[in-house]
Scaffold this motif. Structure first.
Motif, mmCIF file in Angstrom:
data_model
loop_
_atom_site.group_PDB
_atom_site.id
_atom_site.type_symbol
_atom_site.label_atom_id
_atom_site.label_comp_id
_atom_site.label_asym_id
_atom_site.label_seq_id
_atom_site.Cartn_x
_atom_site.Cartn_y
_atom_site.Cartn_z
ATOM 1 N N UNK A 1 32.100 -11.577 -30.011
ATOM 2 C CA UNK A 1 30.775 -11.886 -29.457
ATOM 3 C C UNK A 1 29.858 -12.384 -30.566
ATOM 4 N N UNK A 2 29.932 -11.731 -31.732
ATOM 5 C CA UNK A 2 29.145 -12.135 -32.883
ATOM 6 C C UNK A 2 27.718 -11.617 -32.835
ATOM 7 N N UNK A 3 26.950 -12.021 -33.804
ATOM 8 C CA UNK A 3 25.548 -11.597 -33.882
ATOM 9 C C UNK A 3 25.429 -10.095 -34.040
ATOM 10 N N UNK A 4 24.457 -9.535 -33.323
ATOM 11 C CA UNK A 4 24.224 -8.086 -33.369
ATOM 12 C C UNK A 4 25.406 -7.277 -32.867
ATOM 13 N N UNK A 5 26.175 -7.838 -31.955
ATOM 14 C CA UNK A 5 27.297 -7.105 -31.365
ATOM 15 C C UNK A 5 28.339 -6.719 -32.409
ATOM 16 N N UNK A 6 28.391 -7.448 -33.518
ATOM 17 C CA UNK A 6 29.355 -7.161 -34.578
ATOM 18 C C UNK A 6 29.232 -5.723 -35.070
ATOM 19 N N UNK A 7 28.022 -5.241 -35.188
ATOM 20 C CA UNK A 7 27.827 -3.849 -35.622
ATOM 21 C C UNK A 7 27.345 -2.954 -34.488
ATOM 22 N N UNK A 8 26.674 -3.515 -33.478
ATOM 23 C CA UNK A 8 26.089 -2.696 -32.422
ATOM 24 C C UNK A 8 27.135 -2.117 -31.471
ATOM 25 N N UNK A 9 28.179 -2.877 -31.132
ATOM 26 C CA UNK A 9 29.216 -2.329 -30.255
ATOM 27 C C UNK A 9 29.946 -1.166 -30.920
ATOM 28 N N UNK A 10 30.416 -1.322 -32.170
ATOM 29 C CA UNK A 10 31.031 -0.161 -32.821
ATOM 30 C C UNK A 10 30.058 1.013 -32.981
ATOM 31 N N UNK B 1 40.651 -11.098 -24.300
ATOM 32 C CA UNK B 1 41.445 -12.247 -23.861
ATOM 33 C C UNK B 1 40.556 -13.312 -23.229
ATOM 34 N N UNK B 2 39.647 -12.885 -22.370
ATOM 35 C CA UNK B 2 38.808 -13.850 -21.674
ATOM 36 C C UNK B 2 37.581 -14.267 -22.475
ATOM 37 N N UNK B 3 37.289 -13.552 -23.559
ATOM 38 C CA UNK B 3 36.175 -13.887 -24.456
ATOM 39 C C UNK B 3 34.894 -14.173 -23.677
ATOM 40 N N UNK B 4 34.676 -13.390 -22.640
ATOM 41 C CA UNK B 4 33.499 -13.603 -21.794
ATOM 42 C C UNK B 4 32.301 -12.886 -22.398
ATOM 43 N N UNK B 5 31.242 -13.630 -22.635
ATOM 44 C CA UNK B 5 30.022 -13.028 -23.154
ATOM 45 C C UNK B 5 29.231 -12.450 -21.984
ATOM 46 N N UNK B 6 29.013 -11.154 -22.077
ATOM 47 C CA UNK B 6 28.246 -10.464 -21.046
ATOM 48 C C UNK B 6 26.897 -10.089 -21.646
ATOM 49 N N UNK B 7 25.933 -9.702 -20.816
ATOM 50 C CA UNK B 7 24.638 -9.288 -21.359
ATOM 51 C C UNK B 7 24.829 -8.147 -22.370
ATOM 52 N N UNK B 8 23.989 -8.136 -23.396
ATOM 53 C CA UNK B 8 24.122 -7.148 -24.468
ATOM 54 C C UNK B 8 24.118 -5.725 -23.925
ATOM 55 N N UNK B 9 23.231 -5.421 -22.977
ATOM 56 C CA UNK B 9 23.140 -4.050 -22.455
ATOM 57 C C UNK B 9 24.450 -3.639 -21.793
ATOM 58 N N UNK C 1 27.505 -4.771 -22.571
ATOM 59 C CA UNK C 1 28.472 -4.544 -23.637
ATOM 60 C C UNK C 1 28.266 -3.207 -24.313
ATOM 61 N N UNK C 2 27.006 -2.854 -24.578
ATOM 62 C CA UNK C 2 26.705 -1.569 -25.203
ATOM 63 C C UNK C 2 27.077 -0.427 -24.261
ATOM 64 N N UNK C 3 26.787 -0.603 -22.966
ATOM 65 C CA UNK C 3 27.122 0.434 -21.985
ATOM 66 C C UNK C 3 28.639 0.629 -21.909
ATOM 67 N N UNK C 4 29.391 -0.471 -21.904
ATOM 68 C CA UNK C 4 30.851 -0.364 -21.850
ATOM 69 C C UNK C 4 31.396 0.284 -23.119
ATOM 70 N N UNK C 5 30.884 -0.129 -24.275
ATOM 71 C CA UNK C 5 31.319 0.480 -25.545
ATOM 72 C C UNK C 5 30.988 1.963 -25.554
ATOM 73 N N UNK C 6 29.824 2.327 -25.018
ATOM 74 C CA UNK C 6 29.439 3.732 -24.946
ATOM 75 C C UNK C 6 30.328 4.527 -24.014
ATOM 76 N N UNK C 7 30.664 3.960 -22.875
ATOM 77 C CA UNK C 7 31.546 4.644 -21.927
ATOM 78 C C UNK C 7 32.929 4.865 -22.538
#
Length: 158
Positions: free
Chosen positions: A61-70, A109-117, A119-125
């Motif tokens: 995804x890049x950007x903030x997601x690089x560190x925010x998802x982990x 695989x699908x490299x689909x960019x979803x809204x940041x919230x 992605x964070x919710x999925x990473x949190x779950x």
């Protein structure tokens, strides 16, 4: 014609169908320590794939997601571990862990960019489910704090 996304989705689905329950037990006689906590994430393929998957997805995804998802994953990992240590059960833990690996695989695989919230919710779950398993499977004797520090450090390394 060869469609990489379709093949990837098919492989992810096959892996999800063949997956057994999450199994990251330390084995009999282990004590909760920094070392056993640090080894725990490596003791189950499901944990390794989820943690690497979160990092790959964030990098993709890049950007903030690089560190925010982990970061969201690890924060929820700790919360899930505390819930598991407290003895609170999650009825969907095993299937949720297996499913989370499949969902992360499909997201990559699908490299689909979803809204940041989202992605964070999925990473949190995903972190909550995996953290709960870490907490439930912690060996009884020893230091819960050291154990948590160990598996958080190993998760960040992955």
């Amino acid at each position: 014609m060869f469609n990489r996304k379709l093949v990837g989705a098919g492989l992810a689905s096959l892996i999800a169908l063949l997956a057994t329950g999450a199994n990251a037990h330390q084995g009999g006689g282990a004590m909760a320590s920094l070392a056993t906590g640090g080894l725990h994430p490596f003791s189950g393929l499901d944990h390794v794939l989820a943690m690497i998957g979160i990092g790959l997805w964030g990098a993709q995804i890049g950007g903030r997601a690089l560190w925010a998802l982990p970061a969201a994953f690890v924060g929820a990992l700790v919360i899930g571990a505390l819930v598991g240590l407290n003895g609170t059960g999650l009825p969907v833990m095993e299937i949720g862990i297996a499913g989370s690996v499949g969902v992360l695989g499909l997201a990559i695989v699908f490299a689909h960019k979803i809204p940041a919230w989202a992605g964070f919710a999925l990473a949190g779950l995903v972190g909550l489910l995996h953290g709960h398993a870490h907490g439930v499977e912690m060996p009884a004797p020893g230091s819960a704090t050291s154990y948590i520090v160990g598996f958080v450090g190993a998760s960040l390394a992955l």
